[in-house]
Scaffold this motif. Structure first.
Motif, PDB file in Angstrom:
ATOM      1  N   THR A  75       0.828  -1.207   0.000  1.00 21.35           N
ATOM      2  CA  THR A  75       0.000   0.000   0.000  1.00 21.35           C
ATOM      3  C   THR A  75       0.863   1.258   0.000  1.00 21.35           C
ATOM      4  OG1 THR A  75      -1.698  -1.199   1.242  1.00 21.35           O
ATOM      5  CG2 THR A  75      -1.859   1.200   1.214  1.00 21.35           C
ATOM      6  N   LEU A  76       1.870   1.279   0.845  1.00 16.60           N
ATOM      7  CA  LEU A  76       2.745   2.461   0.940  1.00 16.60           C
ATOM      8  C   LEU A  76       3.557   2.658  -0.335  1.00 16.60           C
ATOM      9  CD1 LEU A  76       4.031   2.196   4.627  1.00 16.60           C
ATOM     10  CD2 LEU A  76       2.354   3.790   3.708  1.00 16.60           C
ATOM     11  N   VAL A  77       4.036   1.563  -0.895  1.00 18.09           N
ATOM     12  CA  VAL A  77       4.872   1.656  -2.103  1.00 18.09           C
ATOM     13  C   VAL A  77       4.078   2.246  -3.264  1.00 18.09           C
ATOM     14  CG1 VAL A  77       5.937   0.210  -3.891  1.00 18.09           C
ATOM     15  CG2 VAL A  77       6.558  -0.108  -1.502  1.00 18.09           C
ATOM     16  N   ASN A  78       2.767   2.022  -3.263  1.00 25.68           N
ATOM     17  CA  ASN A  78       1.941   2.500  -4.371  1.00 25.68           C
ATOM     18  C   ASN A  78       1.455   3.936  -4.202  1.00 25.68           C
ATOM     19  OD1 ASN A  78       2.015   0.183  -6.064  1.00 25.68           O
ATOM     20  ND2 ASN A  78       0.632  -0.868  -4.664  1.00 25.68           N
ATOM     21  N   GLN A  79       1.913   4.609  -3.123  1.00 24.34           N
ATOM     22  CA  GLN A  79       1.563   6.019  -2.954  1.00 24.34           C
ATOM     23  C   GLN A  79       2.333   6.857  -3.981  1.00 24.34           C
ATOM     24  OE1 GLN A  79      -0.912   6.984  -0.692  1.00 24.34           O
ATOM     25  NE2 GLN A  79      -1.049   4.741  -0.689  1.00 24.34           N
ATOM     26  N   TYR A 121       6.771  11.265  -1.939  1.00 24.06           N
ATOM     27  CA  TYR A 121       5.833  11.039  -0.858  1.00 24.06           C
ATOM     28  C   TYR A 121       5.436  12.363  -0.205  1.00 24.06           C
ATOM     29  CZ  TYR A 121       6.945   6.018  -0.915  1.00 24.06           C
ATOM     30  OH  TYR A 121       7.101   4.716  -1.274  1.00 24.06           O
ATOM     31  N   ASP A 122       4.148  12.457   0.149  1.00 28.31           N
ATOM     32  CA  ASP A 122       3.747  13.617   0.953  1.00 28.31           C
ATOM     33  C   ASP A 122       4.151  13.361   2.400  1.00 28.31           C
ATOM     34  OD1 ASP A 122       1.891  11.832   2.011  1.00 28.31           O
ATOM     35  OD2 ASP A 122       0.240  12.554   0.772  1.00 28.31           O
ATOM     36  N   SER A 123       3.935  14.344   3.254  1.00 26.58           N
ATOM     37  CA  SER A 123       4.408  14.242   4.651  1.00 26.58           C
ATOM     38  C   SER A 123       3.730  13.098   5.392  1.00 26.58           C
ATOM     39  CB  SER A 123       4.164  15.561   5.387  1.00 26.58           C
ATOM     40  OG  SER A 123       2.780  15.883   5.372  1.00 26.58           O
ATOM     41  N   TRP A 124       2.447  12.816   5.049  1.00 31.15           N
ATOM     42  CA  TRP A 124       1.737  11.727   5.730  1.00 31.15           C
ATOM     43  C   TRP A 124       2.387  10.388   5.422  1.00 31.15           C
ATOM     44  CZ3 TRP A 124      -2.039  11.802   9.316  1.00 31.15           C
ATOM     45  CH2 TRP A 124      -2.684  13.025   9.540  1.00 31.15           C
TER      46      TRP A 124
END
Length: 1092
Positions: A598-602, A606-609
């Protein structure tokens, strides 16, 4: 009538009737068990009152006063309601008062003697016999005859049936009561008995123990140990403190190492009695019990020796009772001592199997019946609660409460119902006790309210009903404790908190939906009473509850969390980011692959979140370790970039980073920013350093991929991300000196860019070699496989790293030299020019880092360098340059035998490069020629080769490149002895110093004289060689050639003119007169002026 008959019978001879003393003691023993034998207690007391005058005239008044209230008490009591302990105390007090009133020592001594003599008649009634021992103790208290006391004590100790636990207790209590008036004599008798043959298994003393030949020594010792405890408890407070260490503990401490269960139990009881005695004494006078810690340690050893999965003995509960008695005494336990005490006791009790679990029968021990087992469990759990309370009493503050709770909290989420029930029940009892004894003198913050509520509240939906009920009790008590700390009075009632007790009925319903609704409702009550500063801790505890062992409680945590966020979310802005990170970490610990995907597909960057979520994953070393390993595995197998055509019109292609590897590198960088990631970063340092170095190699000159939404390239420096991650890794590994050096050299900027990447990697390897040597073996091992990678950029980077390592002796010290040299030799044939160039550089670097190894690798080095100078696929001649530079360094350390046969061959290889347009190559070739000279001295062939290039060297003394000029001076100076002319040798060695300027005209003028003088046969060769330089690319060299010819002609005698081709010279000089450079034209004119 009875009174009259008895009076007659006492005076009538010679009937064998009981003496008054016997009668009195028998009736007293009967009265002690009032409901036995169809209730003989009341008749026995009545008879005693009636016979008062017959037993002793002075007893009538006292018995008329004392006995009726006792009879009334019996009339009002039943076997279940009568407090047996208090009843016994009342009877013993009656006996004591009676003897005090009689005030006849002879009568009292006779009572003691007859009571002792009648002990054996109660052998089948052990409880009655035990009470009789106490009666004897009270009687001896009232006796003044020390000899009688001593004799009776001896008799008791010798005749007692020590194998029986009840009798041992009775003997001890009797002797303890005696010590109240006869402390010295009692201690002396016990000491004497302890040293007797009774403890040496001597036949003689065992015969004295009357029909007890089978008695066990351990049982006798147990009696003695119990006696000391009772003596301490009953002795006068003003006398006992001074005797505790020397006379009591000294005698029992010698048995602390026993393995015998009976002795252990006696020791535990005795220490507990001593603690109680000291507690009573310190109420009147201060006392520091110096052996407190030692005794607690012994007690804990007894618990540790118990089987962890079995409760068969009372050791646990007796030890905990004793420790609870010791706790109030000074000195206070240290934090560590208190921690160990609670840890051992809590774990020992909570880990026991359920009470209903029936253990297998062993040969040594009998199985307890269910009733006994139930009582043992009940006593053990109660003892633990008392111990926990004793700790709270010692520190009745929120911190003291927390010091207890931290040992319980992990058991609250146990996978076993009985363990959770014990934990939450114990918590409820401790909290209730804390509230009942809470005295708030100042406004104090109940700082751990949030943590306690966060741990306990999810248990309200526990699958086990008893746990749910106790959890509600805990919450109720906690909220009232908070109200007290807020300043509310003892009798204050809060309607909202009180309604929690009504939830108990709802919690009896096992329906999950009912339980969750109840949890939501009770959360509304909690959120109203929870201070703002406690919310953060409360929420964090609930996050941890999301991974509880019980799915019901996980769901409850979620429900409570949602409810509190709805009710109090406005005050949690600062918490939200941290909370999200905490949630992600908890989810990752259960579903790592899903979270990472999930994180890799952001979107990138990357935004701060997203960055903070990645960083949160570094907070748990185990999770961080798993992520690092996963990322390294993915980066190893996934393509780092793809080649994309720029356009149909322009042609060519651009390297574009692939999304997932780039996203993982970005995530890894953020994760490493969390200081908690240090442990996994250090443990995986060699692999991670290698992985990031290779990732950096594949990122240099690579563009970021286009955003799928905007269709524009992401604003991210692909190589910069990898370099930043590598830099953070070095910081996590605390390689401060490496970091400092790299920052000073601006190495990080160099590593990011294509034109300077190799230099940056070289600086990285240099810093690691100098400041992190011990880490290199593992790093080298991890990097080696990348030398066979399909991506040449990665082979370039690793070869550059290894090449620089060879410049440092540390690789020899770490026994890496062979591995690195073998890798460099393999790379010599790499399809990539840059890799081959770096491999040649690395081979040359051995002369700098490990010169003593040069001759070991002489054959390989010379072959590789020679091959490098012949390299055809070498557009910029970089391989050639490295080969000549490396060979120059190597020659300084090679033995002559290894080079001798190759000198001329190498010389011939060098010669073409003397006129190279590349300044560095000219410089390297000239230096190499100089370094070859030591191997050619005395060789005619080498002398000829020097004369072949002499003109070239002389003319390059005016080369436009200062480095080339210096190289010429060096080469000519070291080759001077080979030339074959003392004058020329002297000139070269005196005038050609790198740091001194040279007057070229004068130097050439003088040199030509010596050439004409010493080598007239070479003049034809010299002047032809010089004429060739008339067409040199460099005007300085053309001017030098004109000067050389001019001075040669000017210094030449007539007889030598025949050696020169004047026509060719004239034609050449005329050409130079038309040279575009004015200096050349001037020097040509001057030369023509020398014509004869």
């Amino acid at each position: 009538m009875i009174s009259f008959k008895l009076k007659m019978s006492f005076s009538a001879p010679p009937v064998n009737l009981p003496t008054p003393q016997t009668l009195m003691i028998r009736l007293l023993v009967n009265a002690a068990f009032p409901f036995n034998s169809r209730g003989h207690g009341a008749p026995s007391l009545s008879l005693l009152q009636v016979l008062s005058v017959n037993i002793h005239p002075k007893t009538e008044a006292v018995w008329d006063k004392e006995i009726p209230p006792l009879l009334s008490l019996l009339e009002e009591s039943t076997p279940g309601s009568l407090d047996k302990k208090q009843w016994d105390e009342k009877l013993l007090k009656l006996l004591s008062k009676t003897l005090a009133v009689i005030d006849d020592d002879k009568w009292t001594c006779q009572l003691a003697a007859e009571s002792t003599r009648y002990l054996s008649t109660y052998n089948n009634f052990l409880e009655e016999k035990s009470f009789l021992y106490r009666c004897i103790g009270v009687t001896l208290q009232q006796s003044f005859n020390k000899e009688v006391v001593k004799k009776q004590l001896q008799e008791i100790l010798l005749t007692a049936r020590h194998n029986d636990a009840v009798e041992r207790e009775g003997v001890a209590m009797g002797i303890g009561l005696c010590a109240n008036s006869h402390l010295e004599g009692t201690l002396a008798k016990l000491d004497e008995f302890g040293k007797s043959d009774a403890f040496k298994k001597s036949p003689s003393i065992f015969n004295l123990l009357k029909e007890r030949n089978d008695v066990e020594v351990e049982k006798v010792k147990s009696t003695l140990i119990l006696c000391y405890g009772q003596v301490a408890l009953n002795a006068p407070p003003e006398k006992i403190l001074n005797r505790i260490d020397e006379d009591i503990l000294r005698c029992i401490s010698k048995h602390f190492n026993t393995k015998d269960l009976t002795m252990k139990l006696s020791l535990v009881q005795s220490v507990g009695l001593i603690a109680k005695a000291i507690s009573e004494c310190v109420k009147k006078q201060g006392f520091i019990f110096s052996r407190k810690q030692e005794l607690i340690a012994v007690m804990l050893d007894f618990i540790k020796a118990e089987p962890v999965d079995l409760l068969r003995t009372p050791v646990r509960h007796l030890v905990m009772n004793t420790c609870a008695a010791l706790m109030p005494l000074d000195p206070a336990l240290s934090e560590n001592e208190s921690f160990d005490l609670l840890k051992v006791c809590v774990n020992s009790v909570f880990s026991l199997p359920p009470e209903t679990n029936t253990p297998e029968k062993t040969k040594e021990e009998e199985i307890l019946d269910p009733k006994q087992r139930k009582a043992l469990y009940k006593d053990t759990l109660a003892a633990l609660q008392e111990l926990l309370k004793s700790v709270v009493v010692k520190d009745p503050t929120p911190d003291g409460l927390q010091s207890v709770f931290k040992h319980i909290e992990s058991w609250l989420s146990s996978g076993h119902d009985h363990e959770r029930e014990r934990a939450v029940t114990a918590t409820a009892h401790v909290l209730a006790y804390y509230l009942d004894n809470l005295t708030v003198k100042n406004m104090v913050s109940f700082h751990n309210l949030g943590a306690l509520l966060g741990r306990v509240s999810p248990r309200c939906s526990d699958p086990h009903p008893a746990v749910r009920t106790a959890a509600i009790d805990c919450i109720y008590t906690l909220l009232y404790i908070q109200l007290r700390y807020e300043g509310f009075s003892l009798d204050y009632k809060d309607e909202g908190v009180d309604c929690l007790l009504l939830f108990k009925d709802r919690l009896e319903n096992p329906d999950p939906s009912v339980l969750y609704k109840t949890c939501s409702d009770l959360t509304k009550v909690m959120s109203k009473r929870l201070p703002q500063q406690q919310l953060t801790t409360f929420v964090f505890m609930l996050f941890e509850g999301l991974v509880d062992s019980q799915p019901n409680c996980c769901r409850a945590s979620s429900v409570i969390l949602n409810t509190v966020l709805k009710n109090r979310g406005g005050g949690l802005q600062d918490l939200v980011r941290v909370a999200v990170g905490q949630t992600v970490l908890i989810l990752a610990s259960q579903h790592l692959q899903i979270v990472i995907n999930t994180l890799v597909n952001q979107p990138l960057p990357y935004d701060s979140w997203t960055s903070e979520m990645w960083m949160a994953l570094g907070a748990d070393p185990i999770v961080a370790n798993q992520i690092i390993e996963m990322v390294m595995e993915k980066l190893l197998i996934m393509a780092p970039y793809v080649d994309k055509k720029e356009s149909m019109m322009r042609g060519g292609s651009t390297k574009v980073a692939t999304n997932q590897p780039l996203a993982m590198t970005c995530g890894l960088k953020e994760l490493l920013l969390n200081g908690q990631s240090q442990e996994p970063a250090v443990s995986l340092f060699p692999q991670l350093f290698s992985c990031l170095t290779v990732r950096l190699a594949a990122s240099v000159g690579v563009s970021a991929p286009k955003d799928s939404n905007t269709k524009h390239a992401a604003s991210i420096h692909v190589a910069g991300v990898a370099a930043d991650a590598l830099r953070i890794l070095l910081a996590r590994a605390q390689l401060d000196e490496v970091m400092k050096k790299l920052d000073e050299d601006n190495a990080w900027d160099a590593m990011r860019e294509p034109n300077t990447h190799v230099n940056g990697i070289t600086l990285l390897a240099r810093a690691m070699a100098k400041h992190a040597g011990p880490r290199l073996p593992a790093i080298v091992e991890c990097l080696c496989p990348s030398l066979n990678n399909i991506y040449e950029c990665q082979r370039v980077t690793v070869t550059a790293f290894f090449s620089e390592l060879l410049s440092h002796h540390v690789v020899t010290e770490l026994m890496l030299i062979d591995v690195l040299m073998n890798n460099m030799m393999e790379r010599i044939s790499d399809p990539c020019c840059t890799v081959r160039m770096l491999a040649v550089r690395g081979l040359g670097n051995i002369a700098v880092g490990s010169p003593e190894k040069v001759n070991k690798y002489a054959k390989e080095l010379l072959a590789a360098m020679s091959s490098g100078m012949e390299e055809k696929d070498d557009p910029g001649k970089l391989i050639t340059l490295e080969a000549m530079s490396g060979l120059s360094k190597v020659l300084l350390h090679l033995d002559k035998k290894n080079v001798h046969l190759l000198v001329v061959y190498i010389f011939m290889k060098i010669k073409p490069f003397l006129e190279s347009e590349n300044d560095d190559i000219r410089c390297a070739s000239i230096l190499l020629m100089g370094n070859l000279s030591k191997f050619g001295s005395g060789e005619p062939v080498f002398k000829d080769q020097i004369h072949n290039v002499l003109v070239s060297l002389l003319l390059h003394l005016v080369d436009p490149n200062p480095k080339v000029v210096k190289a010429c001076k060096y080469a000519m100076r070291v080759c001077a002895p080979v030339v074959g002319s003392e004058q020329i040798t002297a000139m070269f060695q005196n005038h050609l110093h790198e740091d001194k300027s040279l007057h070229y005209g004068e130097f050439i003028n003088d040199l030509t004289k010596y050439l004409i003088q010493d080598f007239p046969g070479m003049l034809n060769f010299y002047h032809i060689s010089v004429i060739q330089f008339f067409k040199s690319n460099w005007p300085e060299v053309r001017a030098g050639a004109a000067m050389f010819i001019g001075f040669l002609l000017g210094n030449l005698q007539e007889e030598h003119l025949s050696h020169l081709n004047m026509g060719t010279i004239t034609k050449g000089l005329v050409m130079l007169l038309q040279d575009p450079d004015p200096v050349v034209r001037g020097k040509a004119a001057e030369a023509m002026g020398h014509f004869h």
